[in-house]
Scaffold this active site. Sequence first.
Site, PDB file in Angstrom:
ATOM      1  N   ASP A  82      46.971  38.486  46.824  1.00  0.00           N
ATOM      2  CA  ASP A  82      46.736  38.938  48.196  1.00  0.00           C
ATOM      3  C   ASP A  82      46.540  37.761  49.137  1.00  0.00           C
ATOM      4  OD1 ASP A  82      46.502  41.902  47.690  1.00  0.00           O
ATOM      5  OD2 ASP A  82      44.903  41.189  46.381  1.00  0.00           O
TER       6      ASP A  82
ATOM      7  N   ASP B 130      47.820  33.012  43.539  1.00  0.00           N
ATOM      8  CA  ASP B 130      46.984  34.126  43.957  1.00  0.00           C
ATOM      9  C   ASP B 130      47.934  35.221  44.465  1.00  0.00           C
ATOM     10  OD1 ASP B 130      44.659  35.566  45.018  1.00  0.00           O
ATOM     11  OD2 ASP B 130      45.323  34.834  46.976  1.00  0.00           O
TER      12      ASP B 130
ATOM     13  N   ASP C  37      45.158  31.116  49.170  1.00  0.00           N
ATOM     14  CA  ASP C  37      44.891  31.091  50.612  1.00  0.00           C
ATOM     15  C   ASP C  37      43.421  30.982  50.963  1.00  0.00           C
ATOM     16  OD1 ASP C  37      44.519  33.817  49.629  1.00  0.00           O
ATOM     17  OD2 ASP C  37      44.280  34.377  51.733  1.00  0.00           O
TER      18      ASP C  37
END
Length: 216
Positions: A10, A8, A167
Amino acid sequence: MYKLVIFDLDGTLVNSLEDLGNACNSALERFGYPTHPMDSFRYFVGDGVPMLICRALPESERSEENIARVKAVFDEIYGRNYNVCTRPYDGITELLDKLKAEGILIAVASNKPDNFTQTIVTSMFGDTFSYVSGKKEGFEKKPDPQIALHIMEKLGVSPKDVLFAGDSSVDMQTAHNAGCDCIGCVWGFRTLQELTDNKATYIANSPIDIFNAAVK
């Protein structure tokens, strides 16, 4: 050992929260809408820009028309200010170098629009990644596995040989939907509880933990 790690963007590779939040707040201000404290954006981002704008707008103002006009201003502001505060997290650049040195492929799968994804990855990491994809026409956003599976197909790697690093719950669910293992990054925008609740295969407290999981 895994053959491919998909990241991922961001909250995983880069800390972009302040630039995203400032651009969104500026767009909201342009139309006279209330703004939000920076910490709120931890839960506004992750599902693409239209959903970011929807979550940031007052509930009574979330029409398609309003979302579209605020998004247009956000895109313009963010396009000029995407790298004011955004930087790779400590240890990420070294992690990517170590993975490549082991012969492990690395790629990016983001819900951020593809044009922004390409620009940020190139400006922060050059041509480090074997494949980079943001949200683009013809592909559903994560947690739909389309983007992840497309990357695997392009790089010739099967899901059982892939580790997905992210995240948030969206990333863990994307990995499960794609049939690959996942590692939850606790330095990002969400919580350890969210990652464990969504059945992260591994937990990374620092970037080196991704390397250790990938080569074991």
